[in-house]
Design a protein around this motif. Structure first.
Motif, PDB file in Angstrom:
ATOM      1  N   SER A  88      -7.582  -4.383  24.089  1.00  0.00           N
ATOM      2  CA  SER A  88      -6.352  -4.392  23.289  1.00  0.00           C
ATOM      3  C   SER A  88      -5.548  -5.611  23.692  1.00  0.00           C
ATOM      4  N   GLN A  90      -1.532  -7.900  22.912  1.00  0.00           N
ATOM      5  CA  GLN A  90      -0.241  -8.069  22.264  1.00  0.00           C
ATOM      6  C   GLN A  90      -0.453  -8.598  20.847  1.00  0.00           C
ATOM      7  N   SER A  91       0.600  -8.562  20.057  1.00  0.00           N
ATOM      8  CA  SER A  91       0.517  -9.058  18.687  1.00  0.00           C
ATOM      9  C   SER A  91       0.701 -10.569  18.675  1.00  0.00           C
ATOM     10  N   SER A 130       4.875 -11.979  19.531  1.00  0.00           N
ATOM     11  CA  SER A 130       5.738 -11.017  18.860  1.00  0.00           C
ATOM     12  C   SER A 130       7.210 -11.213  19.195  1.00  0.00           C
ATOM     13  N   SER A 190      -6.356  -9.725  20.229  1.00  0.00           N
ATOM     14  CA  SER A 190      -7.344  -8.746  20.693  1.00  0.00           C
ATOM     15  C   SER A 190      -8.747  -9.137  20.237  1.00  0.00           C
ATOM     16  N   GLU A 208      -5.319  -2.680  13.311  1.00  0.00           N
ATOM     17  CA  GLU A 208      -4.388  -3.724  13.746  1.00  0.00           C
ATOM     18  C   GLU A 208      -3.897  -4.586  12.595  1.00  0.00           C
ATOM     19  N   SER A 279      -4.566  -3.080  18.964  1.00  0.00           N
ATOM     20  CA  SER A 279      -3.286  -3.495  19.537  1.00  0.00           C
ATOM     21  C   SER A 279      -3.001  -2.706  20.810  1.00  0.00           C
TER      22      SER A 279
END
Length: 784
Positions: A88, A90-91, A130, A190, A208, A279
């Motif tokens: 996974s 972060q965005s 993000s 990811s 995601e 995510s």
């Protein structure tokens, strides 16, 4: 011990983390690489920041971190037992050139990845994350082009906001056409991790891409109209669709196997499966495997409320993600996600402005009555608006807003009320959003008859008032699971129970207390700690170790490992079938409990649970109206806050000065040289007093805690101008929750312990506050 192990990865803002489990879900160990302290990239909290709320991160830093992480893992664990890898992140997006495929195919196991992946691998070296909110112009354009907020939500499942992937891509196309032209593939962070492990481009997952603002859930395809707006034209929209590639809609299907590079360099089995990565927030959700009616509240850089849902009813107030681990034969399930960007950063700033330690912060919350005062008509409210992500907050001006007796004030008369009022506002906002969602048929069981939803409504239209009964306990969850570092505070979990009128649970501790302690030599585990050089078998899972609550930053890595184990079971043991991922995880957890309890002679868990007071920290008083007045230690209070830094209408905290939100020119804070009461690089300790044990406040790198409030690191070549320190305090050992004696054995078997019970009087008090809270929130939205 099981011969099959599973690796879970999490690419967080500040660290790359890993967790290893076996087939019984026993945690064998954790590892992490801290970007700031272990890698020489000059980041703060893993980020670069520039004026204008632009936050980026160097993508090649992630490659270097992967080298370091696998080197650490290979020294501690036998990686030949790894059968599956999940992950996974972060965005964030990663932009690759066509050269990347050749590089991946020709990697030499004799050299680290970082020495072979050159800048030509990427078309964009520094990618927005993000925390970046510098795209307000693109946000407005995208939403207008898709027909407005309600039409956009109905089309792509999410409202437009400045950190949306779609608007960040639009800004890159407009501001960096050279990078856009060189790009052959765009993928989420990811997916970039899984691409490196597989040695080839891997597809993104539907769970995601739903949050990107470019995916149509109803058609299960990229939305043509959204792509055309982002890319600038229909022709470029088609090209952009090719750059994004296909999307994997089934998360239980392996998207590849470990590449020969990792197999030869680190000994991982070549047939080890790589499952679709997702995510970090959804991976954290998987780590606790909640029941269908159990919301999960995750504390972090962004506080996130995640609620299992069975119906797809999109709205501006939340985003519905497809469940990241469900079998195609199952009825379709979703996760409703509500986020608050103004979360850990605000809590950290309040701690530093009004106390000198997390323990004092926690005690102030526990002794101040609900609403900041005993009276019913003079409640206090505090709103810290550090970031404007939600479309409802576009009219909000950044700053801190306090309301006392219905009037906006610069500061509360009682400074001690600030920590509690901040937490109350954050949790009341979550409670209001949850209750409004409960009135929709989002959460009905699959076998229940669904009533047709009336004319589509916008939950955000309720901001000016309350469209539900705040006293109705049936609109509150009976159980609530909380994770994250802030869930360590007894006062916070008690407040959650009171506001939501629910029992509060946290995951139990890991099976091995030394799981985080690296040791020299290739060991599967070192019970002797960091200085032990004697190989040994991991400590078995025991009820006593499981009785310890473990609200952790490592939940996403653990959830990723669970996902890998689930996908491996589907292919390796198809005869073992479960109704859902959650049922499988809970069944294995219970089985593990029963087997190890039998091994220990049938000891029952209730006899092993110690009261909270035994941990050296008093059990918090209930948040009833009769809370006694508390006078903190003198060394734990900041006695004076300069009125010179208090502009009309809102006091500007130190960290906001560097954001251009007021304060004398050239100042960087009012409490200390770094603006946070602790000089950079120093550790502050306090001697024991009658009211508290000694605490140690340690300065750490913490994107989890301060998020986008980093120091003003610019990208290489720019000027470095300090803004505010990106730091966190480790939660002292005496500020921690422990299991309540009322926790049942069945709850322990499911992997949870109860840490708070609701107080009916406090719940009714908060219910009476909600109408005023919603009124004030509506005024803020409209430019209060």
């Amino acid at each position: 011990m099981s011969s099959a192990h599973f690796l879970g990865l999490e690419l967080a803002t500040d660290q790359l983390r890993a967790a290893i489990i076996d087939t019984n879900l026993t945690v064998l160990g954790y590892e992490a690489v801290d970007f700031d302290s272990e890698l020489q990239y000059g980041t703060r909290g893993g980020l670069f920041s520039t004026p204008g709320d632009a936050f980026t991160t160097p993508v090649d830093m992630w490659v270097k971190a992967l080298d370091v992480l696998f080197q650490k893992l290979s020294e501690r664990f036998d990686l030949t037992k790894i059968k599956g890898i999940g992950g996974s992140a972060q965005s964030a997006t990663v932009w690759l050139t066509s050269e990347s495929t050749k590089t991946l195919a020709g990697l030499s196991p004799k050299l680290p990845l970082a020495e072979q992946i050159t800048p030509a691998f990427f078309s964009l070296i520094h990618t927005p994350v993000s925390q970046d909110t510098s795209t307000l112009q693109q946000t407005v354009v995208l939403q207008a082009a898709l027909g407005g907020p309600e039409a956009m939500v109905a089309r792509v499942g999410t409202a437009s906001h400045p950190s949306l992937t779609a608007v960040q891509c639009m800004k890159i196309r407009e501001g960096n056409p050279d990078a856009w032209g060189k790009t052959a593939r765009v993928m989420m962070a990811s997916t970039f991790l899984s691409t490196l492990l597989a040695g080839k481009w891997t597809p993104m997952t539907e769970s995601e891409v739903v949050g990107t603002g470019m995916w149509n859930v109803m058609t299960a395809r990229w939305d043509t109209g959204a792509l055309e707006v982002v890319a600038g034209s229909p022709d470029q929209g088609k090209k952009f669709a090719e750059m994004l590639g296909n999307v994997e809609t089934f998360s239980g299907k392996a998207i590849g196997t470990v590449s020969s590079y990792f197999a030869e360099r680190y000994g991982i089995e070549k047939g080890a499966l790589i499952v679709p990565f997702t995510s970090d927030r959804l991976a954290s959700y998987l780590s606790v495997a909640p029941a269908y009616n159990e919301p999960v509240l995750s504390f972090g850089t962004q506080d996130t409320l995640m609620v299992p849902a069975t119906q797809y009813i999109p709205d501006q107030a939340y985003t519905l993600y497809p469940h990241p681990a469900q079998d195609p034969s199952e009825p379709r399930r979703y996760i409703a996600v509500v986020t608050n960007r103004n979360a850990e950063a605000a809590r950290t700033m309040v701690r530093d402005m009004y106390t000198k330690s997390w323990s004092a912060f926690d005690r102030l919350i526990s002794v101040i009555p609900p609403g900041g005062s005993i009276g019913l008509d003079d409640k206090l409210f505090s709103f810290w608006v550090l970031h404007n992500e939600s479309p409802t907050s576009w009219n909000m001006q950044k700053g801190v807003y306090r309301v006392e007796t219905g009037q906006k004030v610069n500061e509360f008369r009682d400074l001690r009320a600030n920590p509690r009022c901040l937490l109350e506002s954050q949790l009341l906002a979550m409670r209001v959003q949850y209750t409004r969602m409960m009135e929709l048929p989002l959460f009905a069981k699959q076998n229940q008859t669904q009533q047709k939803r009336p004319t589509p409504i916008s939950l955000l239209s309720y901001h000016a008032g309350v469209a539900f009964n705040p006293y109705d306990k049936d609109l509150c969850p009976q159980r609530l699971i909380t994770i994250g570092t802030s869930a360590n505070f007894p006062s916070i979990v008690a407040m959650i129970g009171d506001i939501f009128n629910s029992k509060v649970y946290v995951p139990t501790g890991t099976s091995n207390p030394n799981a985080l302690s690296p040791a020299p030599g290739k060991l599967e585990q070192s019970p002797g700690g960091p200085n032990s050089a004697v190989p040994s078998t991991p400590t078995p899972f025991t009820p006593s170790s499981a009785s310890n609550p473990a609200p952790s930053r490592l939940n996403a890595a653990l959830g990723s490992a669970y996902s890998a184990r689930w996908a491996w079971r589907r292919s390796a043991k198809p005869e073992e079938r479960f109704a859902s991922f959650e049922e499988e995880i809970r069944s294995l957890t219970k089985k593990k409990w029963v087997e190890n309890t039998r091994m220990l002679g049938g000891l029952g868990i209730p006899s092993l649970v110690s009261p909270v007071a035994s941990m050296g920290y008093p059990q918090p008083k209930r948040s009833g109206l009769a809370a006694s007045v508390y006078t903190p230690d003198e060394d734990e209070m900041i006695p004076n806050i300069s009125p010179a830094l208090t502009p009309p209408g809102a006091i500007t905290p130190p960290a906001l000065i560097g954001l251009g939100l007021g304060g004398p020119a050239g100042t960087n804070g009012l409490l200390s040289p770094d603006g946070f009461g602790v000089p950079p690089g120093q550790i502050r300790s306090r001697t024991p007093t009658q009211s508290s044990n000694s605490t140690v406040l340690t300065q750490l790198s913490i994107a989890t805690s301060m998020g986008s409030l980093s120091t003003a690191q610019t990208s290489p070549g720019g000027t470095m101008t300090p803004k505010s320190p990106l730091q966190s305090a480790a939660v002292p050992s005496n500020v921690t929750v422990t299991a309540l004696p009322t926790t049942t054995e069945e709850e322990y078997q499911n992997g949870f312990c109860k840490v708070a019970e609701p107080d009916w009087d406090a719940f009714m008090t908060y219910a009476s506050i909600i109408p005023e809270f919603c009124r004030i929130e509506g005024m803020l939205v409209n430019g209060f």
